[in-house]
Design an enzyme around this catalytic site. Structure first.
Site, PDB file in Angstrom:
ATOM      1  N   LYS A  65      -8.834   2.962  12.488  1.00  0.00           N
ATOM      2  CA  LYS A  65      -9.438   3.259  11.381  1.00  0.00           C
ATOM      3  C   LYS A  65     -10.405   3.479  11.065  1.00  0.00           C
ATOM      4  O   LYS A  65     -10.959   4.244  10.018  1.00  0.00           O
ATOM      5  CB  LYS A  65      -7.994   2.258  10.260  1.00  0.00           C
ATOM      6  CG  LYS A  65      -6.658   2.572  10.254  1.00  0.00           C
ATOM      7  CD  LYS A  65      -6.253   1.791   8.674  1.00  0.00           C
ATOM      8  CE  LYS A  65      -4.659   2.520   8.866  1.00  0.00           C
ATOM      9  NZ  LYS A  65      -4.043   2.058   7.946  1.00  0.00           N
ATOM     10  N   LYS A  68       0.660   9.001  16.487  1.00  0.00           N
ATOM     11  CA  LYS A  68       1.807   8.744  15.681  1.00  0.00           C
ATOM     12  C   LYS A  68       1.885   9.314  13.870  1.00  0.00           C
ATOM     13  O   LYS A  68       0.892   9.677  13.848  1.00  0.00           O
ATOM     14  CB  LYS A  68       1.236   7.096  14.779  1.00  0.00           C
ATOM     15  CG  LYS A  68       2.516   6.097  14.053  1.00  0.00           C
ATOM     16  CD  LYS A  68       1.976   5.187  13.345  1.00  0.00           C
ATOM     17  CE  LYS A  68       1.267   4.549  12.189  1.00  0.00           C
ATOM     18  NZ  LYS A  68       0.839   3.815  12.006  1.00  0.00           N
ATOM     19  N   LYS A 117       1.150   8.508   7.082  1.00  0.00           N
ATOM     20  CA  LYS A 117       0.589   9.644   5.951  1.00  0.00           C
ATOM     21  C   LYS A 117      -0.838   9.675   5.281  1.00  0.00           C
ATOM     22  O   LYS A 117      -0.414  10.725   4.594  1.00  0.00           O
ATOM     23  CB  LYS A 117       1.622   8.885   4.396  1.00  0.00           C
ATOM     24  CG  LYS A 117       1.542   6.844   4.662  1.00  0.00           C
ATOM     25  CD  LYS A 117       1.403   6.307   3.665  1.00  0.00           C
ATOM     26  CE  LYS A 117       2.585   5.309   3.026  1.00  0.00           C
ATOM     27  NZ  LYS A 117       1.893   4.226   4.363  1.00  0.00           N
TER      28      LYS A 117
HETATM   29  N1  AQP Z   1       4.992   6.826  12.654  1.00  0.00           N
HETATM   30  C1  AQP Z   1       6.038   5.631  12.368  1.00  0.00           C
HETATM   31  N2  AQP Z   1       7.094   5.223  12.871  1.00  0.00           N
HETATM   32  C2  AQP Z   1       7.820   4.294  13.337  1.00  0.00           C
HETATM   33  N3  AQP Z   1       7.070   3.125  11.667  1.00  0.00           N
HETATM   34  C3  AQP Z   1       6.149   3.725  11.056  1.00  0.00           C
HETATM   35  N4  AQP Z   1       6.122   3.388  10.763  1.00  0.00           N
HETATM   36  C4  AQP Z   1       4.657   4.148  10.210  1.00  0.00           C
HETATM   37  N5  AQP Z   1       4.116   4.934  10.618  1.00  0.00           N
HETATM   38  C5  AQP Z   1       5.442   4.121  11.648  1.00  0.00           C
HETATM   39  C6  AQP Z   1       6.354   1.439   9.294  1.00  0.00           C
HETATM   40  O1  AQP Z   1       6.445   1.883   8.122  1.00  0.00           O
HETATM   41  C7  AQP Z   1       5.988  -0.189   7.939  1.00  0.00           C
HETATM   42  C8  AQP Z   1       5.431   0.757   7.041  1.00  0.00           C
HETATM   43  O2  AQP Z   1       3.828   1.033   7.487  1.00  0.00           O
HETATM   44  P1  AQP Z   1       2.578   1.553   6.398  1.00  0.00           P
HETATM   45  O3  AQP Z   1       2.512   1.964   5.390  1.00  0.00           O
HETATM   46  O4  AQP Z   1       2.441  -0.399   5.335  1.00  0.00           O
HETATM   47  O5  AQP Z   1       1.104   1.121   7.352  1.00  0.00           O
HETATM   48  P2  AQP Z   1       1.249   2.490   8.320  1.00  0.00           P
HETATM   49  O6  AQP Z   1       1.609   1.011   9.403  1.00  0.00           O
HETATM   50  O7  AQP Z   1      -0.123   2.276   8.588  1.00  0.00           O
HETATM   51  O8  AQP Z   1       1.742   3.179   8.135  1.00  0.00           O
HETATM   52  P3  AQP Z   1       0.759   4.742   7.690  1.00  0.00           P
HETATM   53  O9  AQP Z   1       2.280   5.599   8.059  1.00  0.00           O
HETATM   54  O10 AQP Z   1       0.267   5.257   9.485  1.00  0.00           O
HETATM   55  O11 AQP Z   1      -0.519   4.905   6.536  1.00  0.00           O
HETATM   56  P4  AQP Z   1      -1.539   4.851   6.467  1.00  0.00           P
HETATM   57  O12 AQP Z   1      -1.615   6.483   7.149  1.00  0.00           O
HETATM   58  O13 AQP Z   1      -2.185   4.689   5.159  1.00  0.00           O
HETATM   59  O14 AQP Z   1      -2.073   4.132   7.542  1.00  0.00           O
HETATM   60  C9  AQP Z   1       5.530  -0.648   9.117  1.00  0.00           C
HETATM   61  O15 AQP Z   1       6.520  -1.107   9.238  1.00  0.00           O
HETATM   62  C10 AQP Z   1       5.190   0.440   9.859  1.00  0.00           C
HETATM   63  O16 AQP Z   1       5.479  -0.613  11.774  1.00  0.00           O
END
Ligand code: AQP
Length: 344
Positions: free
Chosen positions: A121, A204, A207
């Protein structure tokens, strides 16, 4: 001398999602859908909208409020029952931030420097990243351990943070000569523990990806879902007859995994059904399945968002119940650490 009896921690599930944007299919399959299964298995479940995590990167205040309420609507629309699960936003329960500070003093710099999510990040701009982004895993450990949670369902990307949570619990217990914090079990299960971008099967689904085509949002309408799957990057080969044939085909494997997770089946069963067929057949079938599963959630989210006062009421009620569990844990933590609390 016999060992002191070990406390038995009753099974309690905790997990959270950041309101840092809209929910994606990755959040749904990797987390939310499994949160609902845990709730429906009769286990005590505590689910948190982790707004303090979201502000580790800049969030426009009005958008953060909207995303928090929309995420609450997403939890409920996906099947979280606020009467059976505790659903709340993190910042309403001060125990999270206070315990995180104590854990800032337990975790070691070297442990945090190894966290790949921070490296991903912050990228080349680590010097400009917030201190909060660096210390994020300590807050996550506090989120979990403030409830003495024993099991944490997450996607694959959170595995390293959960290992750090275990290390913090072990070090705290060791340093203070107690057996106070449970050593949590990550629960990383199912066909879609890592849903990948629709544009690049090695990244991955996220969002915060700048390309909206890379993800399915839970707010996408049926046409958008179908169009995104139609345009999803794939290779020209038909689907293989066996799972081994997906080994070097990340995009194809991702779509098979998504189909399996949405359909509550296995990748093997999907290959048994679609092996030998081209994407011209498979993608529309996947789009139909996704629309059938996601559009009722989408419609219910829109309905719930008509009444944000009710969403705020649900979050406030959940926060009261969360506070009632976390505060005694914090009280005992202060006592163990040697922090005097004499205020009335
Ligand atoms: N692509 C994914 N596949 C499976 N699980 C996922 N999770 C997130 N993306 C995937 C799971 O969703 C939960 C919450 O995640 P989060 O939104 O709090 O944080 P993150 O993992 O950082 O998700 P993003 O979408 O990638 O957010 P941003 O873009 O803001 O960093 C967790 O259990 C995660 O494993």
């Amino acid at each position: 001398m016999p060992d002191a009896p070990q406390p038995v921690f009753p099974k309690r599930i905790f997990s959270g999602i950041q309101p840092s944007g809209g929910l994606t299919l990755g959040n749904y399959l990797g987390a939310l859908k499994r949160f609902v299964e845990a709730q429906d298995n009769g286990i005590e479940t505590v689910y948190c909208i982790v707004d303090l995590h979201a502000i580790t990167v800049w969030q426009e205040p009005a958008k953060l409020r909207h995303a928090t309420r929309e995420l609450a609507a997403g939890f409920i629309a996906a099947g979280i029952d606020p009467a059976r699960s505790i659903l709340f936003n993190q910042s309403q329960v001060p125990a999270h931030a206070e315990l995180a500070w104590i854990f800032n003093c337990v975790a070691r710099m070297g442990w945090l420097r190894r966290m790949t999510q921070f490296k991903d990040k912050a990228g080349k701009h680590a010097e400009e990243a917030s201190v909060g982004l660096f210390a994020y895993p300590n807050l996550m450990a506090a989120d979990i351990l403030a409830y003495h949670a024993t099991h944490v369902p997450v996607g694959e990307d959170q595995k390293q943070h959960l290992e750090l949570t275990r290390d913090i619990a072990i070090k705290f217990n060791h340093d203070y000569g107690v057996n106070f914090f449970p050593v949590v079990e990550p629960v990383i299960e199912g066909a879609a523990t890592r849903v990948m971008s629709l544009r690049d099967g090695t990244k991955k689904m996220s969002k915060s990806d700048p390309s909206d085509q890379s993800r399915i949002n839970l707010t996408d309408d049926s046409d958008t879902i179908a169009q995104k799957f139609r345009k999803a990057r794939t290779d020209p080969e038909p689907l293989p007859e066996t799972l081994d044939g997906l080994a070097e085909r990340p995009e194809a494997r991702n779509l098979v995994n998504i189909y399996a997770a949405l359909g509550d089946t296995t990748p093997e069963a999907v290959i048994a059904q679609f092996g030998g067929q081209g994407f011209g057949t498979f993608k529309p079938a996947l789009a139909d399945l996704a629309v059938a599963k996601l559009s009722p959630i989408n419609a219910e989210m829109s309905r719930l968002m008509q009444d944000v006062a009710e969403i705020d009421r649900i979050l406030g009620d959940g926060a009261e119940r969360a506070h009632a569990i976390a505060e005694p844990v914090l009280r005992d933590t202060r006592e163990i650490v040697g922090l005097i609390r004499s205020r009335r």
